[in-house]
Design a protein around this motif. Structure first.
Motif, PDB file in Angstrom:
ATOM      1  N   UNK A 243       1.183  -1.215  -0.117  1.00 37.71           N
ATOM      2  CA  UNK A 243      -0.147   0.328   0.077  1.00 37.71           C
ATOM      3  C   UNK A 243       0.626   1.310   0.290  1.00 37.71           C
ATOM      4  N   UNK A 244       1.411   1.183   0.959  1.00 36.79           N
ATOM      5  CA  UNK A 244       2.478   2.349   0.850  1.00 36.79           C
ATOM      6  C   UNK A 244       3.165   3.106  -0.877  1.00 36.79           C
ATOM      7  N   UNK A 245       3.459   1.994  -1.103  1.00 31.28           N
ATOM      8  CA  UNK A 245       4.326   1.838  -2.691  1.00 31.28           C
ATOM      9  C   UNK A 245       3.292   1.710  -3.303  1.00 31.28           C
ATOM     10  N   UNK A 246       2.242   2.065  -3.476  1.00 29.06           N
ATOM     11  CA  UNK A 246       0.564   2.844  -4.210  1.00 29.06           C
ATOM     12  C   UNK A 246       0.416   1.832  -4.907  1.00 29.06           C
ATOM     13  N   UNK A 247       0.170   0.421  -4.403  1.00 26.85           N
ATOM     14  CA  UNK A 247      -0.712  -0.894  -4.874  1.00 26.85           C
ATOM     15  C   UNK A 247      -1.869  -0.523  -3.950  1.00 26.85           C
ATOM     16  N   UNK A 248      -2.940  -0.488  -4.585  1.00 25.59           N
ATOM     17  CA  UNK A 248      -4.470  -0.634  -3.798  1.00 25.59           C
ATOM     18  C   UNK A 248      -4.100  -2.002  -3.650  1.00 25.59           C
ATOM     19  N   UNK A 249      -4.498  -1.536  -2.024  1.00 26.67           N
ATOM     20  CA  UNK A 249      -4.423  -2.824  -1.178  1.00 26.67           C
ATOM     21  C   UNK A 249      -5.530  -3.265   0.149  1.00 26.67           C
ATOM     22  N   UNK A 250      -6.365  -4.475  -0.322  1.00 22.93           N
ATOM     23  CA  UNK A 250      -7.211  -4.303   1.401  1.00 22.93           C
ATOM     24  C   UNK A 250      -6.893  -5.762   1.848  1.00 22.93           C
ATOM     25  N   UNK A 251      -6.717  -5.305   3.116  1.00 24.77           N
ATOM     26  CA  UNK A 251      -5.557  -6.277   3.799  1.00 24.77           C
ATOM     27  C   UNK A 251      -7.007  -7.201   5.289  1.00 24.77           C
ATOM     28  N   UNK A 252      -7.775  -8.303   4.587  1.00 21.74           N
ATOM     29  CA  UNK A 252      -8.228  -9.041   5.430  1.00 21.74           C
ATOM     30  C   UNK A 252      -7.845 -10.515   6.602  1.00 21.74           C
ATOM     31  N   UNK A 253      -9.029 -10.669   7.587  1.00 24.79           N
ATOM     32  CA  UNK A 253      -8.551 -10.757   8.629  1.00 24.79           C
ATOM     33  C   UNK A 253      -9.195 -11.762   8.903  1.00 24.79           C
ATOM     34  N   UNK A 254     -10.231 -12.695   9.944  1.00 26.67           N
ATOM     35  CA  UNK A 254     -11.209 -13.462  10.380  1.00 26.67           C
ATOM     36  C   UNK A 254     -11.434 -12.693  12.019  1.00 26.67           C
ATOM     37  N   UNK A 255     -10.809 -12.131  12.230  1.00 22.99           N
ATOM     38  CA  UNK A 255     -10.475 -11.638  14.252  1.00 22.99           C
ATOM     39  C   UNK A 255     -10.597 -10.193  13.672  1.00 22.99           C
ATOM     40  N   UNK A 256     -12.417  -9.778  14.361  1.00 17.97           N
ATOM     41  CA  UNK A 256     -12.801  -8.658  14.217  1.00 17.97           C
ATOM     42  C   UNK A 256     -11.693  -7.484  15.028  1.00 17.97           C
ATOM     43  N   UNK A 257     -11.799  -8.228  15.816  1.00 17.51           N
ATOM     44  CA  UNK A 257     -10.768  -7.338  17.244  1.00 17.51           C
ATOM     45  C   UNK A 257      -9.220  -6.868  16.779  1.00 17.51           C
ATOM     46  N   UNK A 258      -8.795  -7.599  15.746  1.00 15.14           N
ATOM     47  CA  UNK A 258      -7.388  -7.095  15.284  1.00 15.14           C
ATOM     48  C   UNK A 258      -7.979  -5.820  14.346  1.00 15.14           C
ATOM     49  N   UNK A 259      -8.666  -6.226  13.753  1.00 19.14           N
ATOM     50  CA  UNK A 259      -9.157  -5.538  12.250  1.00 19.14           C
ATOM     51  C   UNK A 259      -9.222  -3.944  12.740  1.00 19.14           C
TER      52      UNK A 259
ATOM     53  N   UNK B  42     -13.905  -9.374   5.724  1.00 20.35           N
ATOM     54  CA  UNK B  42     -15.018  -9.723   4.341  1.00 20.35           C
ATOM     55  C   UNK B  42     -13.400 -10.221   3.457  1.00 20.35           C
ATOM     56  N   UNK B  43     -14.058 -10.689   2.558  1.00 16.82           N
ATOM     57  CA  UNK B  43     -12.847 -11.068   1.041  1.00 16.82           C
ATOM     58  C   UNK B  43     -13.029 -10.487   0.310  1.00 16.82           C
ATOM     59  N   UNK B  44     -12.321  -9.933  -0.838  1.00 11.98           N
ATOM     60  CA  UNK B  44     -12.371  -9.212  -1.953  1.00 11.98           C
ATOM     61  C   UNK B  44     -12.581 -10.047  -3.094  1.00 11.98           C
ATOM     62  N   UNK B  45     -14.332  -9.858  -4.099  1.00  9.55           N
ATOM     63  CA  UNK B  45     -13.283  -9.933  -5.376  1.00  9.55           C
ATOM     64  C   UNK B  45     -12.211  -9.119  -6.431  1.00  9.55           C
ATOM     65  N   UNK B  46     -11.339 -10.046  -6.465  1.00 11.40           N
ATOM     66  CA  UNK B  46      -9.924  -9.152  -6.767  1.00 11.40           C
ATOM     67  C   UNK B  46      -9.395  -9.412  -7.915  1.00 11.40           C
ATOM     68  N   UNK B  47      -8.243  -9.727  -8.039  1.00 11.05           N
ATOM     69  CA  UNK B  47      -7.605 -10.466  -8.960  1.00 11.05           C
ATOM     70  C   UNK B  47      -6.287 -10.949  -8.865  1.00 11.05           C
ATOM     71  N   UNK B  48      -5.842 -10.236  -7.288  1.00 14.61           N
ATOM     72  CA  UNK B  48      -4.314 -11.312  -6.877  1.00 14.61           C
ATOM     73  C   UNK B  48      -5.279 -11.161  -6.186  1.00 14.61           C
TER      74      UNK B  48
ATOM     75  N   UNK C 162      -5.739 -23.573   8.348  1.00 19.02           N
ATOM     76  CA  UNK C 162      -6.264 -22.310   8.254  1.00 19.02           C
ATOM     77  C   UNK C 162      -5.816 -21.890   6.864  1.00 19.02           C
ATOM     78  N   UNK C 163      -4.901 -22.179   6.188  1.00 21.64           N
ATOM     79  CA  UNK C 163      -4.636 -22.048   4.873  1.00 21.64           C
ATOM     80  C   UNK C 163      -6.265 -22.453   3.861  1.00 21.64           C
ATOM     81  N   UNK C 164      -6.282 -23.438   4.140  1.00 21.88           N
ATOM     82  CA  UNK C 164      -7.567 -24.634   3.380  1.00 21.88           C
ATOM     83  C   UNK C 164      -8.965 -23.351   3.617  1.00 21.88           C
ATOM     84  N   UNK C 165      -9.229 -23.072   4.993  1.00 25.24           N
ATOM     85  CA  UNK C 165     -10.419 -22.279   5.312  1.00 25.24           C
ATOM     86  C   UNK C 165     -10.481 -21.268   4.156  1.00 25.24           C
ATOM     87  N   UNK C 166      -8.618 -20.598   4.006  1.00 27.03           N
ATOM     88  CA  UNK C 166      -9.216 -19.183   3.658  1.00 27.03           C
ATOM     89  C   UNK C 166      -8.649 -19.356   1.948  1.00 27.03           C
ATOM     90  N   UNK C 167      -8.309 -20.831   1.741  1.00 24.56           N
ATOM     91  CA  UNK C 167      -8.390 -21.160   0.369  1.00 24.56           C
ATOM     92  C   UNK C 167     -10.055 -20.693  -0.269  1.00 24.56           C
TER      93      UNK C 167
END
Ligand code: SAJ
Length: 406
Positions: A19-35, A67-73, A93-98
């Motif tokens: 993000x700091x290098x200009x890429x559009x980023x959404x960071x996603x985590x299932x932990x509501x407190x962390x987010x 939330x997970x976002x519909x995007x290309x990467x 955790x990996x398989x839930x994310x996939x």
């Protein structure tokens, strides 16, 4: 846009760096407190330079979500622990994310896995999920494995200055992700195949584990025959082709103490040095306990409640306690039904063990024997406060006369 999944020790700095290098980023985590914490403008762990990077990324518009976002990467950076019984990777955790990515992922996307995985994990577990969702790999979606290499304590620098490995089935997809990471990574990025990239990552951490085990084994040999292991390592390292690491109270953290087990679990009978190294490093907390017992005897200490451990994190100047040697030592004591020792760590603000202190002076006031488990800058800069104490220094940082070493 990039959707980074998992905002822990690796995902968060990586998301911020993009993000700091200009890429559009959404960071996603299932932990509501962390987010919620990130959204309120606070970082979630201590790391040199992280706050500055966070502020830059926020200014550039990074977003955080559950939330997970519909995007290309997609970049997946969730934990991959090992199953303590089978010694194999725990992919939960990996398989839930996939699975979650597959639910919203448009065709044409690239899914990058940063999490460390054992060789063959992507073939065995990831591909079937992707295919079960009706995607043809190589046509509807591409997979890339870009294992992280950054060291806690120097993450921000290393994100920019470490070379990287990218494993891809499809060269063009590998090159596309290489280009994406090149916005901040100034070093060489090597594109290879996925299985090779999986193995390289595990090999790197296993190499370090084996080398630490050698230093720890030397320590035991030297202790048994009254030799100074530090002097021996220091002078041996003057040889141009010798570079021995430092002994310590054990190997902790979520990487070096975990990844070699993948080789042991997946290649039974073949990973012999790897297994021996794991056992040596895992034996070190008990070795420290034996040293403590002999010191207590020698000093004729009677009040065992006045023994304290300095340091609870797995290494210096980080706040991560996962698999830490101090926790391993306390667990070993628990098995022997020994009374809990006093513990203090400036980086651990919440209570994670019994008899934990949050103030250095109060801790020192209540102990006669201090066991230095972690070489935080705080203790290095305030060593004079330990004058008059009995000291067991497992990190070789204390010059006070009479200090016991490993
Ligand atoms: N340790 C010693 N003696 C040494 C060096 C380390 O006892 O000479 C101990 C530390 O105190 C700690 C443990 O080993 O308990 C691991 O610490 P570390 O600093 O060696 O490594 P990590 O776990 O913080 O980070 C490692 C790094 N891997 C390698 O150097 C090959 C890092 O580059 C990886 O990105 C990281 O694992 C990871 O996430 O895989």
């Amino acid at each position: 846009m990039v959707n980074v999944i998992g905002l822990g020790y690796i995902g968060l700095p990586t998301a911020l760096m993009f993000a700091s290098h200009g890429v559009d980023v959404v960071g996603t985590d299932y932990d509501t407190e962390l987010v919620a914490l990130l959204k309120s403008g606070k970082t979630t762990f201590e790391e040199e330079g992280l706050d500055v990077l966070f502020n830059e990324a926020v200014k550039k518009g990074i977003e955080f979500s559950t939330n997970y976002i519909a995007t290309d990467v997609y970049i997946i950076a969730v934990p991959t622990p090992y199953d303590k019984l089978s010694k194999k990777i725990d992919t939960r955790y990996l398989l839930v994310a996939i699975k979650n990515v597959m639910e919203i992922c448009p065709k044409g996307a690239i899914m990058v896995i940063e999490s460390t995985v054992s060789p063959g994990t992507i073939d065995k577990f990831v591909r079937p999920i992707v295919e079960a969702n009706g995607f043809i790999i190589g046509q509807d979606i591409n997979l890339v494995h870009a294992p992280e290499r950054i060291i806690p304590g120097n993450m921000i620098y290393e994100l920019k200055h470490n070379s990287r490995t990218m494993g891809a089935d499809d060269k063009a997809a590998g090159e596309k992700i290489k280009e994406l990471y090149s916005v901040f990574c100034q070093e060489n990025i090597v594109v290879t195949d996925i299985r090779t990239a999986e193995m390289i990552k595990v090999v790197e951490n296993t190499f370090r584990d084996i080398n630490i085990a050698f230093a720890n084994e030397l320590t035991k040999i030297c202790r048994s025959d009254n030799m100074d292991v530090y002097e021996i390592i220091r002078i041996a390292n003057m040889h141009p082709r010798v570079s021995i690491l430092q002994p310590g109270p054990g190997v902790g953290g979520h990487c070096i103490s975990v990844d070699p087990w993948f080789l042991v679990g997946d290649y039974p009978g073949l990973a012999n040095i790897v297994l021996a190294a794991r056992k040596i490093n895992d034996s070190m907390p008990e070795f420290v306990l034996e040293r403590v017992q002999s010191i207590i005897k020698e000093k004729e200490m009677t009040d065992l409640s006045r023994v304290g451990l300095y340091g609870l994190t797995y290494k210096e100047n980080v706040d991560d306690v996962r698999e830490s040697p101090t926790l391993q030592l306390l667990e070993a004591m628990d098995k022997h039904l020994a009374p809990a020792l006093k513990v203090y760590d400036p980086f651990v603000k919440r209570d994670v063990v019994k008899n934990q202190y949050h103030d250095f002076d109060a801790f020192l006031n209540d102990v006669d024997l201090v066991i230095i488990m972690v070489s935080h800058d705080e203790i290095k800069e305030n060593m004079n406060k330990l004058a008059g104490k009995i000291i067991l220094d497992t990190r070789n940082i204390c010059n006070i006369e009479g200090t016991y070493k490993l």
